[in-house]
Design a protein around this motif. Structure first.
Motif, mmCIF file in Angstrom:
data_model
loop_
_atom_site.group_PDB
_atom_site.id
_atom_site.type_symbol
_atom_site.label_atom_id
_atom_site.label_comp_id
_atom_site.label_asym_id
_atom_site.label_seq_id
_atom_site.Cartn_x
_atom_site.Cartn_y
_atom_site.Cartn_z
ATOM 1 N N MET A 41 0.817 -1.195 0.000
ATOM 2 C CA MET A 41 0.000 0.000 0.000
ATOM 3 C C MET A 41 0.863 1.262 0.000
ATOM 4 N N GLU A 42 1.987 1.203 0.715
ATOM 5 C CA GLU A 42 2.886 2.357 0.757
ATOM 6 C C GLU A 42 3.512 2.611 -0.598
ATOM 7 N N GLU A 43 3.761 1.528 -1.381
ATOM 8 C CA GLU A 43 4.351 1.682 -2.710
ATOM 9 C C GLU A 43 3.438 2.497 -3.608
ATOM 10 N N VAL A 44 2.135 2.233 -3.535
ATOM 11 C CA VAL A 44 1.170 2.960 -4.358
ATOM 12 C C VAL A 44 1.170 4.434 -3.971
ATOM 13 N N GLY A 45 1.196 4.711 -2.711
ATOM 14 C CA GLY A 45 1.239 6.099 -2.227
ATOM 15 C C GLY A 45 2.502 6.808 -2.658
ATOM 16 N N ALA A 46 3.629 6.121 -2.593
ATOM 17 C CA ALA A 46 4.898 6.711 -3.000
ATOM 18 C C ALA A 46 4.915 6.960 -4.510
ATOM 19 N N GLU A 47 4.330 6.039 -5.254
ATOM 20 C CA GLU A 47 4.265 6.185 -6.712
ATOM 21 C C GLU A 47 3.387 7.381 -7.092
ATOM 22 N N GLU A 48 2.250 7.498 -6.413
ATOM 23 C CA GLU A 48 1.352 8.635 -6.666
ATOM 24 C C GLU A 48 2.038 9.950 -6.313
ATOM 25 N N GLN A 49 2.752 9.956 -5.205
ATOM 26 C CA GLN A 49 3.473 11.159 -4.772
ATOM 27 C C GLN A 49 4.539 11.536 -5.805
ATOM 28 N N GLN A 50 5.222 10.536 -6.341
ATOM 29 C CA GLN A 50 6.254 10.788 -7.349
ATOM 30 C C GLN A 50 5.625 11.360 -8.624
ATOM 31 N N ARG A 51 4.493 10.793 -9.057
ATOM 32 C CA ARG A 51 3.789 11.300 -10.241
ATOM 33 C C ARG A 51 3.311 12.732 -10.027
ATOM 34 N N PHE A 52 2.798 13.000 -8.814
ATOM 35 C CA PHE A 52 2.337 14.349 -8.489
ATOM 36 C C PHE A 52 3.492 15.343 -8.561
ATOM 37 N N CYS A 53 4.629 14.971 -7.986
ATOM 38 C CA CYS A 53 5.807 15.845 -8.002
ATOM 39 C C CYS A 53 6.296 16.087 -9.427
ATOM 40 N N GLN A 54 6.308 15.032 -10.225
ATOM 41 C CA GLN A 54 6.734 15.158 -11.616
ATOM 42 C C GLN A 54 5.780 16.092 -12.379
ATOM 43 N N ARG A 55 4.505 15.928 -12.146
ATOM 44 C CA ARG A 55 3.506 16.778 -12.792
ATOM 45 C C ARG A 55 3.698 18.238 -12.383
ATOM 46 N N GLN A 56 3.964 18.472 -11.126
ATOM 47 C CA GLN A 56 4.180 19.837 -10.639
ATOM 48 C C GLN A 56 5.439 20.451 -11.253
ATOM 49 N N ARG A 57 6.495 19.646 -11.409
ATOM 50 C CA ARG A 57 7.721 20.139 -12.047
ATOM 51 C C ARG A 57 7.450 20.499 -13.505
ATOM 52 N N LEU A 58 6.670 19.659 -14.205
ATOM 53 C CA LEU A 58 6.317 19.957 -15.588
ATOM 54 C C LEU A 58 5.491 21.239 -15.682
ATOM 55 N N LYS A 59 4.530 21.381 -14.777
ATOM 56 C CA LYS A 59 3.712 22.595 -14.772
ATOM 57 C C LYS A 59 4.570 23.831 -14.518
ATOM 58 N N ALA A 60 5.516 23.703 -13.603
ATOM 59 C CA ALA A 60 6.405 24.829 -13.303
ATOM 60 C C ALA A 60 7.267 25.175 -14.520
ATOM 61 N N ALA A 61 7.726 24.157 -15.234
ATOM 62 C CA ALA A 61 8.540 24.394 -16.429
ATOM 63 C C ALA A 61 7.717 25.090 -17.505
ATOM 64 N N VAL A 62 6.470 24.659 -17.690
ATOM 65 C CA VAL A 62 5.589 25.300 -18.671
ATOM 66 C C VAL A 62 5.333 26.742 -18.258
ATOM 67 N N HIS A 63 5.064 26.961 -16.970
ATOM 68 C CA HIS A 63 4.798 28.311 -16.470
ATOM 69 C C HIS A 63 6.009 29.213 -16.701
ATOM 70 N N TYR A 64 7.191 28.708 -16.428
ATOM 71 C CA TYR A 64 8.423 29.486 -16.624
ATOM 72 C C TYR A 64 8.586 29.847 -18.099
ATOM 73 N N THR A 65 8.388 28.874 -18.972
ATOM 74 C CA THR A 65 8.550 29.103 -20.412
ATOM 75 C C THR A 65 7.525 30.103 -20.924
ATOM 76 N N VAL A 66 6.278 29.959 -20.491
ATOM 77 C CA VAL A 66 5.238 30.910 -20.887
ATOM 78 C C VAL A 66 5.600 32.308 -20.391
ATOM 79 N N GLY A 67 6.108 32.391 -19.178
ATOM 80 C CA GLY A 67 6.523 33.690 -18.640
ATOM 81 C C GLY A 67 7.623 34.329 -19.482
ATOM 82 N N CYS A 68 8.596 33.520 -19.890
ATOM 83 C CA CYS A 68 9.684 34.030 -20.749
ATOM 84 C C CYS A 68 9.144 34.502 -22.096
ATOM 85 N N LEU A 69 8.254 33.710 -22.690
ATOM 86 C CA LEU A 69 7.667 34.097 -23.974
ATOM 87 C C LEU A 69 6.841 35.375 -23.832
#
Length: 134
Positions: free
Chosen positions: A1-29
């Motif tokens: 059960m902890e593995e599923v939670g850790a996997e979800e947390q990792q996906r969430f963090c990755q998604r947030q990093r991608l969103k931040a990268a998109v936000h940064y790029t849009v800001g630069c543009l």
């Protein structure tokens, strides 16, 4: 059960990093456009553009996955990307041109790789023969 939670947390963090990268790029543009056109973009506008861009990229990814799956492939190809871009003539033209450039570069690299072993064998008295033209 902890593995599923850790996997979800990792996906969430990755998604947030991608969103931040998109936000940064849009800001630069937006900064580039603002300086060129003498306009200002509010933080809310940049955030809204970033969110719409991220959602559209998610939709593109799902569509590309479905195109490949429909063709019974597990790999997305440039043909899938061209199909996705079919509604924008300028984007489709750009993608097609870039694809042709990349294909040409790959052909040139392959030709160089074929020549290298031949060039390294200068002690041989046999004439150079291009095997690819037989």
């Amino acid at each position: 059960m902890e593995e599923v939670g850790a996997e979800e947390q990792q996906r969430f963090c990755q998604r947030q990093r991608l969103k931040a990268a998109v936000h940064y790029t849009v800001g630069c543009l937006c900064q580039e456009v603002a300086s060129d056109k003498q306009v200002q973009f509010s933080k809310q506008t940049i955030a809204a553009i970033s969110e719409v861009t991220f959602r559209q990229c998610e939709n593109f990814a799902k569509d590309l996955e479905m195109f490949a799956r429909h063709a019974k492939r597990s790999t997305i190809t440039t043909e899938d990307v061209k199909l996705l871009a079919r509604r924008s003539n300028s984007l489709l033209k750009y993608i097609t041109e870039k694809n042709e450039e990349i294909a040409q570069l790959n052909l040139e690299r392959k030709a160089k790789k074929k020549r290298k072993p031949e060039d390294g064998n200068k002690d041989s008295l046999e004439p150079d023969v291009d095997v690819g033209e037989q």
